[in-house]
Write an enzyme that holds these catalytic residues in place. Structure first.
Site, short mmCIF file in Angstrom:
data_model
loop_
_atom_site.label_atom_id
_atom_site.label_comp_id
_atom_site.label_asym_id
_atom_site.label_seq_id
_atom_site.Cartn_x
_atom_site.Cartn_y
_atom_site.Cartn_z
N GLY A 72 34.71 40.22 7.34
CA GLY A 72 34.91 41.67 7.24
C GLY A 72 35.67 42.04 5.98
CB THR A 73 38.58 40.44 4.34
OG1 THR A 73 39.37 40.52 5.53
CG2 THR A 73 39.46 40.66 3.12
CG ASN A 151 43.30 46.48 13.35
OD1 ASN A 151 43.15 47.51 12.69
ND2 ASN A 151 44.26 45.62 13.08
CD GLN A 179 38.92 45.01 16.06
OE1 GLN A 179 38.40 44.82 17.16
NE2 GLN A 179 39.62 44.07 15.47
CB SER A 199 34.10 40.81 11.11
OG SER A 199 34.58 39.50 11.16
CG HIS A 201 36.36 36.50 13.45
ND1 HIS A 201 37.62 36.62 13.98
CD2 HIS A 201 36.39 37.13 12.26
CE1 HIS A 201 38.38 37.30 13.12
NE2 HIS A 201 37.66 37.62 12.07
CB THR A 236 23.94 28.67 -0.72
OG1 THR A 236 23.50 28.37 -2.03
CG2 THR A 236 22.94 28.15 0.29
CB CYS A 322 46.30 40.36 9.43
SG CYS A 322 44.58 40.12 9.78
N1 PLP Z 1 39.08 45.38 9.67
C1 PLP Z 1 39.55 45.39 10.91
C2 PLP Z 1 39.68 46.71 11.62
C3 PLP Z 1 39.89 44.21 11.56
O1 PLP Z 1 40.38 44.22 12.79
C4 PLP Z 1 39.73 42.98 10.83
C5 PLP Z 1 40.18 41.69 11.44
O2 PLP Z 1 41.23 41.60 12.02
C6 PLP Z 1 39.23 43.02 9.53
C7 PLP Z 1 38.92 44.24 8.98
C8 PLP Z 1 39.02 41.76 8.73
O3 PLP Z 1 37.92 41.04 9.21
P1 PLP Z 1 37.80 39.47 8.87
O4 PLP Z 1 38.82 38.76 9.69
O5 PLP Z 1 36.40 39.10 9.25
O6 PLP Z 1 38.03 39.35 7.41
#
Ligand code: PLP
Length: 389
Positions: A72-73, A151, A179, A199, A201, A236, A322
């Site tokens: 996601g990042t 989140n 989310q 994302s 996971h 890749t 995080c």
């Molecule tokens: N954005 C939100 C709202 C999230 O909750 C998260 C993960 O905690 C992310 C972005 C980042 O996603 P990733 O862990 O796949 O980089």
């Protein structure tokens, strides 16, 4: 490993068995490069495109509007920097005070590079004032970037109304949908959203795979240059994880309309509100993800509660994953106007389909007992440690 009651599904999720079943054969035998033209490569390319179809189906968009990324990042970084590249003279970004650190850190970095960032405030329920948002968009605004679902609190921003505002003001809109994707029905085709990050996971796929929706009419500049993903994301592809992400999206579609997780969350919350004095729900209770419960327990230090809950095998979090490990109170709760003490007395429980009614009933009893124990050890009036104000 000792058995755990996992109530931290906004941090990450358990990989679904069906997802592992899709991944194993690809890891073991399906090692072809999707860009290779022989049969092994063509099989890999077919698995890749099938996953793209599954993710697009859950997002409600065309397959060619989905790019696969590493997380996601990366999707957030790609979308924001792509929107900024469209008109380098536009040096203003509108975002909110309650974003995920991926957005916050990038915007802080951009501010050091000469961009002006408007950090929109939220009210005590975590909601935005849309008139204020509209007024913040200027002729030099390059983009609006904000969360769909928070989140930490699960509070939802009205992204469809925000898309109308962005359209009226002729600016790009990126939505951090990490989310929301897989938890809410999405129909990106007619949403007016230009970019949406997701994302794997968070939806029972492995870590290290993400997706980015790029509306077919939105301009796009890659972050990682290379030939893959139609030259929109070099590197890749992480095929097994992408195939797992596709399967996870297909499974999420089967669960999205179900009230089960919502009913469990409500029962868990109702039990604690009824039995624990000084317990309050943080964030708007109506506009909220069905799986998230952020609660304050007056007079309790959430870091201490986490330790006792961990001893009981209960996984949950204080603030976002995080930033845990940091002793600063959650920036989201602070933006909602909470005192340091109230913010530090807050715990986030986030549920998923692998929980059970029994799990949650036991967990709510344990949480109530932990809160009572901590209050006994530190009765009202005893000094509260103020970290970093
Ligand atoms: N954005 C939100 C709202 C999230 O909750 C998260 C993960 O905690 C992310 C972005 C980042 O996603 P990733 O862990 O796949 O980089």
């Amino acid at each position: 490993m000792r058995s755990v009651t996992y109530l931290d599904n906004n941090a990450t999720t358990e990989i679904a068995p069906e997802v592992l079943d899709v991944m194993w054969p690809l890891l073991r035998d399906g090692y072809g490069n999707p860009s290779s033209s022989y049969a092994l490569g063509r099989q890999a390319a077919a698995a890749l495109e099938s996953a793209r179809g599954q993710v697009a189906a859950l997002a409600g968009c065309r397959e060619d509007e989905i790019l696969f990324t590493s997380c996601g990042t990366e999707s957030i970084n790609t979308a924001i920097q792509s929107a900024l590249a469209v008109d380098p003279d536009k040096k203003h970004i509108v975002t909110t005070a309650v974003e995920h650190s991926a957005t916050i850190k990038l915007c802080e970095h951009l501010a050091r590079r000469g961009y002006e960032i408007t950090w929109l405030p939220v009210d005590g329920a975590g909601l935005l004032d849309l008139e204020r948002l509209e007024a913040a968009i200027r002729p030099d605004t390059a983009l609006v970037t904000l969360l769909w679902a928070n989140n930490e609190t699960g509070v939802l921003f009205p992204v469809h109304e925000i898309a109308e505002i962005a359209h009226k003001k002729k600016t790009f809109l990126h939505v951090d949908g990490v989310q929301a994707f897989g938890k809410l029905p999405l129909s990106l085709n007619d949403s007016g959203i230009h970019y949406l990050s997701m994302s794997g996971h968070k939806i029972h796929a492995p870590k290290g795979v993400g997706g980015l929706y790029v509306n077919r009419r939105a301009k796009f500049t890659p972050l990682l240059r290379g030939s893959q993903e139609n030259a929109r994301r070099g590197g890749t592809q992480n095929l097994a994880s992408i195939a797992g992400f596709g399967k996870a999206a297909e499974l999420a579609a089967d669960h999205i309309g179900s009230r089960q997780v919502l009913d469990w969350r409500n029962a868990f919350e109702d039990h604690l509100l009824a039995t624990v004095p000084g317990c309050e729900v943080n964030g708007d209770r109506t506009h909220r993800l069905p799986n998230t419960s952020n609660l304050t327990f007056e007079g309790v230090e959430s870091e201490a509660a986490l330790i006792l809950l961990d001893e009981e095998g209960i996984c949950c979090s204080a603030g976002s994953a995080c930033t845990s490990g940091s002793i600063h109170p959650s920036h989201v709760l602070k933006a909602m106007g909470f005192s340091n003490e109230r913010a530090r007395g807050s715990l986030r429980f986030s549920f998923g389909r692998y929980n059970s009614a029994g799990d949650l009933a036991r967990a709510s009893e344990v949480v109530a007992a932990v809160v009572e124990k901590l209050r006994r050890l530190s009765p009202p009036g005893s000094p509260v440690l103020e970290h970093g104000k």
